[in-house]
Structures are given as C-alpha cells and as structure tokens.
Motif scaffolding. Sequence first.
Motif, PDB file in Angstrom:
ATOM      1  N   GLU A   4      82.235  81.906  87.431  1.00 20.13           N
ATOM      2  CA  GLU A   4      83.358  81.336  88.194  1.00 20.13           C
ATOM      3  C   GLU A   4      84.044  80.231  87.407  1.00 20.13           C
ATOM      4  O   GLU A   4      85.277  80.113  87.415  1.00 20.13           O
ATOM      5  N   ASN A   5      83.248  79.415  86.702  1.00 20.31           N
ATOM      6  CA  ASN A   5      83.823  78.376  85.856  1.00 20.31           C
ATOM      7  C   ASN A   5      84.668  78.977  84.743  1.00 20.31           C
ATOM      8  O   ASN A   5      85.731  78.455  84.397  1.00 20.31           O
ATOM      9  N   ALA A   6      84.191  80.093  84.166  1.00 18.21           N
ATOM     10  CA  ALA A   6      84.921  80.739  83.082  1.00 18.21           C
ATOM     11  C   ALA A   6      86.274  81.252  83.573  1.00 18.21           C
ATOM     12  O   ALA A   6      87.292  81.104  82.894  1.00 18.21           O
ATOM     13  N   ILE A  53      90.003  79.964  82.196  1.00 19.51           N
ATOM     14  CA  ILE A  53      91.039  80.868  81.698  1.00 19.51           C
ATOM     15  C   ILE A  53      92.320  80.728  82.508  1.00 19.51           C
ATOM     16  O   ILE A  53      93.431  80.719  81.959  1.00 19.51           O
ATOM     17  N   GLU A  54      92.174  80.585  83.824  1.00 18.13           N
ATOM     18  CA  GLU A  54      93.354  80.421  84.673  1.00 18.13           C
ATOM     19  C   GLU A  54      94.113  79.148  84.321  1.00 18.13           C
ATOM     20  O   GLU A  54      95.346  79.135  84.249  1.00 18.13           O
ATOM     21  N   LYS A 112      97.771  78.781  82.684  1.00 22.28           N
ATOM     22  CA  LYS A 112      98.798  77.986  83.363  1.00 22.28           C
ATOM     23  C   LYS A 112      99.454  77.018  82.399  1.00 22.28           C
ATOM     24  O   LYS A 112     100.691  76.892  82.356  1.00 22.28           O
ATOM     25  N   VAL A 113      98.640  76.322  81.593  1.00 23.37           N
ATOM     26  CA  VAL A 113      99.179  75.334  80.663  1.00 23.37           C
ATOM     27  C   VAL A 113      99.980  76.015  79.564  1.00 23.37           C
ATOM     28  O   VAL A 113     101.046  75.538  79.165  1.00 23.37           O
ATOM     29  N   GLY A 150     101.417  84.336  77.127  1.00 19.77           N
ATOM     30  CA  GLY A 150     100.562  84.358  78.294  1.00 19.77           C
ATOM     31  C   GLY A 150      99.135  84.792  78.057  1.00 19.77           C
ATOM     32  O   GLY A 150      98.370  84.906  78.988  1.00 19.77           O
ATOM     33  N   ARG A 151      98.738  85.032  76.791  1.00 19.78           N
ATOM     34  CA  ARG A 151      97.368  85.439  76.514  1.00 19.78           C
ATOM     35  C   ARG A 151      96.590  84.268  75.948  1.00 19.78           C
ATOM     36  O   ARG A 151      97.119  83.450  75.228  1.00 19.78           O
TER      37      ARG A 151
END
Length: 315
Positions: A235-237, A241-242, A246-247, A280-281
């Motif tokens: 879940e942390n991973a 990534i999200e 976003k950044v 976006g990757r």
Amino acid sequence: MVLIAFHLSTVGHCHPAVVDAVAGTVGSLMNPCGWDFDYGDIRYPKDLQSYLPDNLNTFLFCNSGSEAVDLAVQLARLYTRGNDVLVVDNAFHGSIDSVHHLSPKVSKANNISSVDWVHVIAMPDLYRGPYQGDDPLAIKKYIANTRDMLEKVRLNGRKISCFIAEPMLTIPGDVRGRGLLFGVEVVWNKQSKKPAKEIAEQIVNRMKQENIILANEGDHRNVLMIMPPMCFTQENAVLLIEKLDKVFTESYSQRPARDLVISVSSLNQNVQAIPSVSDGRLGIIQPQEEDDELIAASRDTMDLEYAQHCYHDLD
C-alpha cells in the motif's frame, strides 16, 4: 577474509516495536566503571546466523554505519597486516573523522586533501562515466583500471588491507536500483545528459509537501534517491507511485509540450516556472529548455535549503 558491515535499514520513525525493545534493553543494562554489559535477549544474533554460512558466526553490533566501517577497517588491518584501503570514487562510507578519508564524496565536497593510504578506483558508471553503456568493453575497461591501481600500489611497496564498497551503486549508472533502493536521474534531455538539479530539487520539495521524504544526490545533485524503510508495504508503494506521478505531471495540460511547466512557487514566491515535459511515467522527466535567469534566481534559495538539510551531514 570477508568482512560484512551490516547497516540495518530503518523501520520508520519511532516504530513502537523498536521503542519497546530499546526500553526493555535499557532496563537490563549494568554500567560499572565505564564498561557496558548487556544481559539482554540473544535470539537476534542466533536468528541472523541461521541465514549465513557457518563460518560467519561472530557478530559485533554497532550503532551507526560510520562505526561499522571504522571497526571493519580495524579488523582488516589486524588480519592482513596491511594499512591501505581501496574505495570507489564518489562513495560515502561515513562522516566521522576516522572514516571520512574513505568517502571520496565527502572529500570532494569539503576540499579534504587525499591521504596516501586511500586509493580511489573509478566508479563503474555506465551512464555518465568514462566508459559508458554503448561500449561493449566498458566493464572490462573498469576492471582493467582497477587491476592497474592494484599493481601501482604493489610497486610502491604498499599493501591493501581491504576493499570497501557500497553493495549497490545507485548514484551513477538513468533509472537504476533494486528492492527498496532506487536512483532516478533527472536530466535536461537524453541526448546531452546535462544534469537538471533544479528540477530534482523541485521534485524533492514538492514530495516533502506530500509528506514523502526523498533526497537529491550525486555529484550534480540531480539523482532522486528513493529509500523507503524496511516496514514499507505494498500500500505504501502504491501511495509513493501515486504521489510521484502527481508531482511529475501536476502541471500537465493539453498544450504543446514546450509549454508544460513544473511550478517552483512553493520554494520561492518570486520564482517563476521552468519549462519542462513529463509523460506521466515513473522516472521520466525531461525539461526541454533552460532559462539561466530563472535558474540563477532560485539557486541561492535551493542551495541554502540543501546545505541545512543534507542527510549526509548526519551519521
């Protein structure tokens, strides 16, 4: 002789299991005449030994990586009767006085004079080093350089006591790493490979606002270091990534690529945006233009913040 200096990865800040264990150990210590006797639980070293070859059966526990390196070098010198040490360029092995000569990264940053008992070999950097990935003989050339160094040391009548190296070189060689340690190089474009430390610093500061701590490292401070703790979950991973996505893409729009921007207003309200592009990757970010005036305006602020918070200033 093989010396393994274990520098255990963190399990996060104030992990309750660690706090409880420390509290219990402190309650069982006896401290007579400056000597520390720990009569605590010895299950951990026994469990650790079960994963290692039978001949690795003695454990000396240290409270930091610097202390572990210092102890390893002392043991190597006692065993080999040699004094000199072989290290890899740009490595970091600690900041205390006894080992900072073994850290070319520290020596360069602080203009520390080299000592004759430390011998530095080239870092096998296939991305930016003297021999790169497009050379099929690159690895053999790095090995040959090391052999030349060893022969030079021998001809000078000196003796190598040990070779010390980080088990994974994530600062050099685009996107690289394994497990819980990754490095992501940020450059102005793939062709020139020109470091974009300004963009890397922006990403680090934006991630900090998202409550995720990264570091920008390397000679040019343009490598994003991703080093989560051992208690990192799936879940942390996903969250990491999200937030990275976003950044990387927060200013993405349907406008032409050269108009895309990464905002640095969070660092300095007077600093404008630097044109860039992101697809976006994870790990892909290529600013397309450089604006010297904008970069100069933000550099002082960024350098000051980096100087105050560089994690290599800690042990």
